[in-house]
Design a protein around this motif. Sequence first.
Motif, PDB file in Angstrom:
ATOM      1  N   TYR A  60       0.839  -1.199   0.000  1.00 43.39           N
ATOM      2  CA  TYR A  60       0.000   0.000   0.000  1.00 43.39           C
ATOM      3  C   TYR A  60       0.875   1.251   0.000  1.00 43.39           C
ATOM      4  CZ  TYR A  60      -4.371  -2.505   1.156  1.00 43.39           C
ATOM      5  OH  TYR A  60      -5.480  -3.305   1.137  1.00 43.39           O
ATOM      6  N   GLU A  92      -6.419  -3.935  -7.415  1.00 34.75           N
ATOM      7  CA  GLU A  92      -6.322  -3.384  -6.063  1.00 34.75           C
ATOM      8  C   GLU A  92      -5.489  -2.110  -6.046  1.00 34.75           C
ATOM      9  OE1 GLU A  92      -5.893  -7.305  -3.430  1.00 34.75           O
ATOM     10  OE2 GLU A  92      -5.427  -7.496  -5.566  1.00 34.75           O
ATOM     11  N   SER A  93      -4.382  -2.098  -6.785  1.00 30.45           N
ATOM     12  CA  SER A  93      -3.551  -0.895  -6.860  1.00 30.45           C
ATOM     13  C   SER A  93      -4.335   0.281  -7.419  1.00 30.45           C
ATOM     14  CB  SER A  93      -2.320  -1.147  -7.743  1.00 30.45           C
ATOM     15  OG  SER A  93      -1.482  -2.122  -7.201  1.00 30.45           O
ATOM     16  N   LEU A  96      -6.980   1.461  -4.882  1.00 23.80           N
ATOM     17  CA  LEU A  96      -6.310   2.176  -3.802  1.00 23.80           C
ATOM     18  C   LEU A  96      -5.961   3.593  -4.246  1.00 23.80           C
ATOM     19  CD1 LEU A  96      -4.785   2.466  -1.118  1.00 23.80           C
ATOM     20  CD2 LEU A  96      -2.903   1.161  -2.127  1.00 23.80           C
ATOM     21  N   TYR A 300     -11.946  -7.970  -2.339  1.00 21.78           N
ATOM     22  CA  TYR A 300     -10.598  -7.408  -2.418  1.00 21.78           C
ATOM     23  C   TYR A 300     -10.631  -5.881  -2.349  1.00 21.78           C
ATOM     24  CZ  TYR A 300     -10.530 -12.119  -4.200  1.00 21.78           C
ATOM     25  OH  TYR A 300     -10.745 -13.463  -4.345  1.00 21.78           O
ATOM     26  N   LYS A 301     -11.578  -5.264  -3.037  1.00 19.50           N
ATOM     27  CA  LYS A 301     -11.709  -3.813  -2.956  1.00 19.50           C
ATOM     28  C   LYS A 301     -12.229  -3.400  -1.584  1.00 19.50           C
ATOM     29  CE  LYS A 301     -12.166  -2.547  -7.816  1.00 19.50           C
ATOM     30  NZ  LYS A 301     -12.031  -3.861  -8.456  1.00 19.50           N
ATOM     31  N   VAL A 304      -9.331  -3.163   0.747  1.00 17.30           N
ATOM     32  CA  VAL A 304      -8.552  -1.942   0.539  1.00 17.30           C
ATOM     33  C   VAL A 304      -9.238  -0.754   1.202  1.00 17.30           C
ATOM     34  CG1 VAL A 304      -7.731  -0.296  -1.199  1.00 17.30           C
ATOM     35  CG2 VAL A 304      -7.472  -2.757  -1.585  1.00 17.30           C
TER      36      VAL A 304
END
Length: 327
Positions: A60, A92-93, A96, A300-301, A304
């Motif tokens: 992160y 995910e990146s 984020l 997954y989101k 985050v």
Amino acid sequence: MSVVLFTLGGTIAMAGAAPGGVVTRLTGAELTAAVPGLADLAEPLDVRDVRAVPSADLTYRQILDLVDAAGAAVAAGATGVVVTQGTDTLEESAFLADLVWPHQAPLVFTGAMRNPTLAGPDGPANLLAAARVAAAPAARDLGVLVAINDEIHAARFVRKTHSTSTAAFASPNAGPLGHVIEGEVRLLTRPPRVPLLPPVDPDRLAATRVALHTATLDDDVDLLDALARDRQGLVVGGFGVGHVRPALAPVLGALAERMPVVLTSRTGAGAVLRHTYGAVGSEADLQRRGLVNGGLLDPYKALVLLRLLLATGADRAEIAAAFARHG
């Protein structure tokens, strides 16, 4: 004016053969030199190598540092920013980054499914498309985007849905926002941006840990307690519209009394319902026990978002409100 490219490694930058498989070897300059038409774009590309690591090894903090660097590039006059990375954690990146990206300029993530040693590598086309999107006036004020396979996806909706296909990325709940057609960026819809999260302290973020439990047939109840130990939050990927086996319901309710527990669906598309089913372990029952409805966010989101919220010091009411907005 220029488009700034930050490179993070991944399949798109792999070349050569090593014992056991390909390895990351291409610099940003080498990567861009292999893309036909890239040098002919109206906006020149300013290439900046960040690090060459598998996307599974990203953190992160690294992504947030990259967002800061991208923001500085925009403040210095860049029209837009492209990020290349491995596709395994790209969804995910990008999500984020989208939670904290404050600029109108596009921040566009891309990658590749086929490395350059294979026939028909998709990396060059994806990079070219991403650069075109980053430079396009039509892509402004859409937050963070993913440009891949000549499709343009919103970071909040996109998912990797296949392990090897060049058409691996899709937005099951919304579809792509647009396409790159004959070199032209065509946006078909413009979803409103969701309010950004407040700034995150990196040290507090590093100390904030969130667990993820995916519901399975004949689920292990004892495993859940052990999984959530020493964690500040929990995301549950429930069956279907947000169900778990009845034996898990009181355990999840007890956990929800001491930490935020977010209920999502493991299916990959569709929303967690709110009040359709009422049996023990149903979505309505779990919400009565204090679980937060994750809406359309996949597990997954949701993880985050929950981790960032906890790192900003959000309380339970603020967490529920944030999931109502984002989910």
